[in-house]
Motif scaffolding. Structure first.
Motif, PDB file in Angstrom:
ATOM      1  N   LEU A 186      35.238  -0.958  12.562  1.00 34.51           N
ATOM      2  CA  LEU A 186      34.620  -1.244  13.858  1.00 34.51           C
ATOM      3  C   LEU A 186      35.179  -2.522  14.459  1.00 34.51           C
ATOM      4  O   LEU A 186      35.576  -2.544  15.614  1.00 34.51           O
ATOM      5  CB  LEU A 186      33.093  -1.365  13.704  1.00 34.51           C
ATOM      6  CG  LEU A 186      32.339  -0.072  13.391  1.00 34.51           C
ATOM      7  CD1 LEU A 186      30.849  -0.349  13.292  1.00 34.51           C
ATOM      8  CD2 LEU A 186      32.596   0.977  14.471  1.00 34.51           C
ATOM      9  N   ALA A 187      35.214  -3.597  13.676  1.00 36.58           N
ATOM     10  CA  ALA A 187      35.605  -4.883  14.249  1.00 36.58           C
ATOM     11  C   ALA A 187      37.100  -5.149  14.098  1.00 36.58           C
ATOM     12  O   ALA A 187      37.600  -6.142  14.631  1.00 36.58           O
ATOM     13  CB  ALA A 187      34.802  -6.009  13.602  1.00 36.58           C
ATOM     14  N   GLY A 188      37.805  -4.296  13.381  1.00 37.40           N
ATOM     15  CA  GLY A 188      39.259  -4.434  13.297  1.00 37.40           C
ATOM     16  C   GLY A 188      39.741  -5.617  12.468  1.00 37.40           C
ATOM     17  O   GLY A 188      40.894  -6.020  12.588  1.00 37.40           O
ATOM     18  N   SER A 214      25.624   0.409  19.791  1.00 41.90           N
ATOM     19  CA  SER A 214      24.863  -0.771  20.198  1.00 41.90           C
ATOM     20  C   SER A 214      25.750  -1.780  20.926  1.00 41.90           C
ATOM     21  O   SER A 214      26.975  -1.684  20.912  1.00 41.90           O
ATOM     22  CB  SER A 214      24.248  -1.423  18.966  1.00 41.90           C
ATOM     23  OG  SER A 214      25.280  -2.049  18.228  1.00 41.90           O
ATOM     24  N   ARG A 215      25.118  -2.762  21.538  1.00 44.47           N
ATOM     25  CA  ARG A 215      25.851  -3.805  22.244  1.00 44.47           C
ATOM     26  C   ARG A 215      26.777  -4.544  21.263  1.00 44.47           C
ATOM     27  O   ARG A 215      27.954  -4.777  21.536  1.00 44.47           O
ATOM     28  CB  ARG A 215      24.840  -4.776  22.847  1.00 44.47           C
ATOM     29  CG  ARG A 215      25.462  -5.809  23.734  1.00 44.47           C
ATOM     30  CD  ARG A 215      24.413  -6.767  24.292  1.00 44.47           C
ATOM     31  NE  ARG A 215      25.102  -7.871  24.975  1.00 44.47           N
ATOM     32  CZ  ARG A 215      25.586  -7.763  26.201  1.00 44.47           C
ATOM     33  NH1 ARG A 215      25.466  -6.646  26.884  1.00 44.47           N
ATOM     34  NH2 ARG A 215      26.208  -8.793  26.754  1.00 44.47           N
ATOM     35  N   LEU A 216      26.208  -4.870  20.087  1.00 39.38           N
ATOM     36  CA  LEU A 216      27.003  -5.585  19.076  1.00 39.38           C
ATOM     37  C   LEU A 216      28.187  -4.731  18.607  1.00 39.38           C
ATOM     38  O   LEU A 216      29.317  -5.211  18.522  1.00 39.38           O
ATOM     39  CB  LEU A 216      26.100  -5.934  17.884  1.00 39.38           C
ATOM     40  CG  LEU A 216      26.779  -6.607  16.680  1.00 39.38           C
ATOM     41  CD1 LEU A 216      27.398  -7.937  17.085  1.00 39.38           C
ATOM     42  CD2 LEU A 216      25.778  -6.818  15.551  1.00 39.38           C
ATOM     43  N   GLY A 217      27.911  -3.447  18.364  1.00 41.22           N
ATOM     44  CA  GLY A 217      28.976  -2.554  17.892  1.00 41.22           C
ATOM     45  C   GLY A 217      30.059  -2.380  18.937  1.00 41.22           C
ATOM     46  O   GLY A 217      31.255  -2.356  18.618  1.00 41.22           O
ATOM     47  N   LEU A 218      29.645  -2.274  20.204  1.00 40.16           N
ATOM     48  CA  LEU A 218      30.644  -2.153  21.270  1.00 40.16           C
ATOM     49  C   LEU A 218      31.467  -3.433  21.360  1.00 40.16           C
ATOM     50  O   LEU A 218      32.677  -3.393  21.596  1.00 40.16           O
ATOM     51  CB  LEU A 218      29.948  -1.852  22.614  1.00 40.16           C
ATOM     52  CG  LEU A 218      29.328  -0.452  22.699  1.00 40.16           C
ATOM     53  CD1 LEU A 218      28.499  -0.319  23.970  1.00 40.16           C
ATOM     54  CD2 LEU A 218      30.409   0.625  22.657  1.00 40.16           C
ATOM     55  N   GLY A 219      30.780  -4.562  21.143  1.00 39.94           N
ATOM     56  CA  GLY A 219      31.503  -5.839  21.128  1.00 39.94           C
ATOM     57  C   GLY A 219      32.530  -5.843  20.012  1.00 39.94           C
ATOM     58  O   GLY A 219      33.677  -6.282  20.206  1.00 39.94           O
ATOM     59  N   MET A 220      32.146  -5.340  18.825  1.00 33.36           N
ATOM     60  CA  MET A 220      33.090  -5.287  17.693  1.00 33.36           C
ATOM     61  C   MET A 220      34.297  -4.435  18.065  1.00 33.36           C
ATOM     62  O   MET A 220      35.441  -4.810  17.807  1.00 33.36           O
ATOM     63  CB  MET A 220      32.407  -4.663  16.470  1.00 33.36           C
ATOM     64  CG  MET A 220      31.368  -5.529  15.809  1.00 33.36           C
ATOM     65  SD  MET A 220      30.676  -4.629  14.393  1.00 33.36           S
ATOM     66  CE  MET A 220      29.297  -5.681  13.989  1.00 33.36           C
ATOM     67  N   GLN A 221      34.025  -3.278  18.675  1.00 34.51           N
ATOM     68  CA  GLN A 221      35.138  -2.391  19.016  1.00 34.51           C
ATOM     69  C   GLN A 221      36.024  -3.003  20.093  1.00 34.51           C
ATOM     70  O   GLN A 221      37.241  -2.812  20.088  1.00 34.51           O
ATOM     71  CB  GLN A 221      34.594  -1.022  19.452  1.00 34.51           C
ATOM     72  CG  GLN A 221      33.969  -0.280  18.282  1.00 34.51           C
ATOM     73  CD  GLN A 221      33.078   0.880  18.700  1.00 34.51           C
ATOM     74  OE1 GLN A 221      33.544   1.888  19.203  1.00 34.51           O
ATOM     75  NE2 GLN A 221      31.782   0.718  18.498  1.00 34.51           N
ATOM     76  N   ALA A 222      35.405  -3.761  21.005  1.00 31.91           N
ATOM     77  CA  ALA A 222      36.205  -4.438  22.028  1.00 31.91           C
ATOM     78  C   ALA A 222      37.126  -5.470  21.380  1.00 31.91           C
ATOM     79  O   ALA A 222      38.310  -5.589  21.721  1.00 31.91           O
ATOM     80  CB  ALA A 222      35.281  -5.101  23.045  1.00 31.91           C
ATOM     81  N   VAL A 223      36.573  -6.215  20.402  1.00 29.51           N
ATOM     82  CA  VAL A 223      37.382  -7.216  19.699  1.00 29.51           C
ATOM     83  C   VAL A 223      38.519  -6.538  18.944  1.00 29.51           C
ATOM     84  O   VAL A 223      39.644  -7.038  18.897  1.00 29.51           O
ATOM     85  CB  VAL A 223      36.500  -8.032  18.729  1.00 29.51           C
ATOM     86  CG1 VAL A 223      37.338  -8.881  17.794  1.00 29.51           C
ATOM     87  CG2 VAL A 223      35.533  -8.898  19.511  1.00 29.51           C
ATOM     88  N   GLY A 242      31.485 -14.928  17.151  1.00 29.97           N
ATOM     89  CA  GLY A 242      30.145 -14.510  16.741  1.00 29.97           C
ATOM     90  C   GLY A 242      30.114 -13.054  16.318  1.00 29.97           C
ATOM     91  O   GLY A 242      29.526 -12.695  15.284  1.00 29.97           O
ATOM     92  N   VAL A 243      30.794 -12.206  17.107  1.00 27.43           N
ATOM     93  CA  VAL A 243      30.803 -10.773  16.809  1.00 27.43           C
ATOM     94  C   VAL A 243      31.480 -10.523  15.466  1.00 27.43           C
ATOM     95  O   VAL A 243      30.990  -9.755  14.630  1.00 27.43           O
ATOM     96  CB  VAL A 243      31.522 -10.020  17.950  1.00 27.43           C
ATOM     97  CG1 VAL A 243      31.914  -8.626  17.503  1.00 27.43           C
ATOM     98  CG2 VAL A 243      30.621  -9.951  19.170  1.00 27.43           C
TER      99      VAL A 243
END
Lengths: 246, 317
Positions: B57-59, B175-184, B200-201
């Protein structure tokens, strides 16, 4: 040859114990014993020897008509599985063998695999015959289903005394270096080497430790040289056990 | 994008249901080998899912996942054998693993690039060698504990953990956090420009991932009767988690479950079926999957349902 005979008697004794402990086994055509041996991975070379031993022993027993159960001769059937030198897989494969109703387990190679296996045997109440492991500690944990027709660390130490006495007195080593593997077996063996020195008349002049898998032994070798040791005692576990040859 | 996402959601729901159905196994089957394989499978699901959070997810590629698995195992085993209830011991194990993960992340994430991968790899090796040197004695449960050992208890604990890990990833993905992880994962600079606090993410991803890995390690300590304390720190655990996730489908909810099914259950079948060349057969299968399904086993399901949706199957797709 003596070892083979040892295997055979041990298997027969175990089978008797196994049959007593396993009433579910009916008078089937063959008596099934299960072996989990590392055929691949870091213990593969040791495992291959253990496997050959079992195959020779089973063939030998069967050529003589098999084992006697209740006055009847039954052939042995060996089910052998590979655990890839991985203790977690040893456990899985032993459970598979238990489901196939083996009356006894035959062990593989390597202290960690043996320890994992012996405890599963204890849990499943199936006799476990561990060859090729010298760790004495496992035998002192109150396991009731663990058997081993193999000498243990203190025995190996004791064997050193007559072995060294066979060397002419003038050429006998007087100054010993111990290269101790940092494992429980390494500690047992180092203690046995020190103990044997009292009987064999050598003095331990250098005592160094190495971690399993170590690649560089120059500090140990230099230490042994500096203290003018004329014999080195170490564990034979491959691949580290081979560094001292040549 | 609604198509595939709906598909993923359906697959995630099916995965949760399938895992929940595994709860019936101990009631139907009394065979220890089935239960034992179930424990190993579920443990692998949880471990792979935990790796999936930080890397999928967060790469952030973690090449030392064994460190956190091992820390969980070490702390849990020591406390549990010392008399602490297993649940509390596992929670503390997870807390230690999380603390180590976040501490490493705080340092490594100040730099871009491969430093997190290098840092985790180094941490795992340092811990493996240190634990091997300090705790060289084998850790075996007392004979009295072995006499009362029940696989069913381990099975349900593993099932709960595997189910929990799937639910965590499923909840994160949308979730917002998960989408943030995928964006990162996709582009860190673009994510930051869009208002995602990358550090933070990433730290949260590491915390969730290492916490799960610590719990899984605790489960291993609860399950395995006899092992050397350095065994859970072995790099094999990292690469098992990595390979399971990749062969299943990295960054997906159900990928690691499919991957574990292949990597544990199929492998076990082959090992029992072909004693002498099981690794060869498994290796060929593994290479075939990676070549034919670059997206992992998940891709096979997607292709199949796309083909079904189109109606007539086309040969040689």
């Amino acid at each position: 040859m003596r070892q083979r005979a040892g295997f055979r008697t041990a298997i027969v004794v175990l089978l008797a114990a196994g049959l007593a402990a396993w009433p579910a086994v009916s008078a089937a055509q063959a008596v099934k014993v299960g072996a989990v041996v590392p055929l691949t991975g870091r213990y593969a070379s040791g495992g291959a020897q253990v496997r050959a031993g079992y195959e020779i022993a089973v063939e030998d027993v069967n050529r003589q008509g098999g084992v006697t159960v209740g006055g009847k001769k039954l052939p042995l059937e060996l089910v052998l599985l590979d655990d890839e030198s991985d203790a977690t897989k040893t456990v899985s494969r032993l459970e598979t063998l238990a489901a196939q109703n083996v009356v006894a387990y035959l062990g593989g190679f390597g202290s960690d695999l043996h320890a994992a296996a012996a405890s599963v045997a204890e849990k499943n109440k199936i006799p476990y015959l561990g060859v090729a492991f010298a760790l004495n500690k496992i035998h002192q944990q109150g396991f009731r289903y663990l058997f081993s027709p193999f000498w243990k660390s203190p025995d190996i130490g004791q064997q050193l005394v007559p072995m060294l006495s066979a060397i002419p007195a003038g050429e006998r080593p007087r100054r010993a270096a111990i290269f101790q593997e940092k494992t429980d077996w390494g500690r047992e063996m180092a203690a046995a080497f020190v103990e044997a020195g009292k009987g064999a008349g050598y003095e331990v002049v250098a005592h160094g430790e190495y971690a399993p898998g170590a690649k560089d032994y120059s500090d140990l070798i230099l230490k042994a040289k500096a203290s003018q040791a004329d014999v080195v005692y170490a564990l034979p576990t491959p691949p580290e056990g081979l560094f001292g040859r040549g | 994008m609604t198509g595939p996402r709906r598909l993923d959601r359906r697959a995630a729901a099916a995965t949760v249901l399938a895992l929940a159905a595994l709860g019936l196994v101990p009631l139907l089957v009394r065979r220890e080998d089935v239960l034992n394989l179930g424990v190993v499978f579920l443990l692998s699901v949880a471990l792979a899912q935990s790796w999936n959070v930080v890397a999928g997810l967060a790469g952030q590629v973690n090449l030392g996942h064994a460190a956190f698995f091992g820390l969980g195992a070490l702390v849990t085993r020591s406390l549990w054998v010392g008399g602490t209830p297993i649940a509390a011991a596992m929670a503390l194990g997870a807390a230690v693993a999380t603390a180590a993960g976040v501490a490493l992340g705080l340092v490594a994430f100040r730099l871009r690039g491969a430093y997190f991968a290098i840092g985790t790899l180094a941490l795992a090796e340092i811990l493996r060698l240190t634990v091997g040197n300090l705790l060289s004695e084998i850790s075996t449960l007392p004979a009295a504990t072995i006499a009362g050992y029940r696989l069913t208890a381990r099975y349900y604990a593993a099932l709960g953990l595997a189910l929990g890990s799937v639910l965590v990833v499923a909840a994160l993905v949308g979730s917002r956090l998960g989408l943030g992880m995928q964006a990162v994962r996709e582009d860190e600079a673009a994510a930051e420009a869009a208002g995602v606090g990358a550090l933070g993410v990433k730290l949260q991803a590491v915390a969730v991932s290492t916490g799960l890995a610590g719990l899984t390690g605790g489960l291993f300590a609860y399950y395995h009767i006899s092992y050397y304390p350095q065994h859970p720190f072995s790099p094999a655990w990292t690469f098992d988690a990595l390979l399971i996730t990749f062969v299943g489908g990295v960054g997906t909810v159900h990928g690691p479950v499919l991957g574990a099914l292949f990597y544990v259950v199929v492998k076990e079948y082959l090992a029992v079926r072909w004693v002498d060349f099981h690794l060869l057969v498994f290796g060929i299968l593994f290479v075939a999957i990676v070549l034919l399904l670059p997206g992992g086993l998940v891709e096979a399901g997607q292709r199949l349902s796309r083909r079904l949706a189109r109606g007539a199957p086309r040969p040689g797709c």
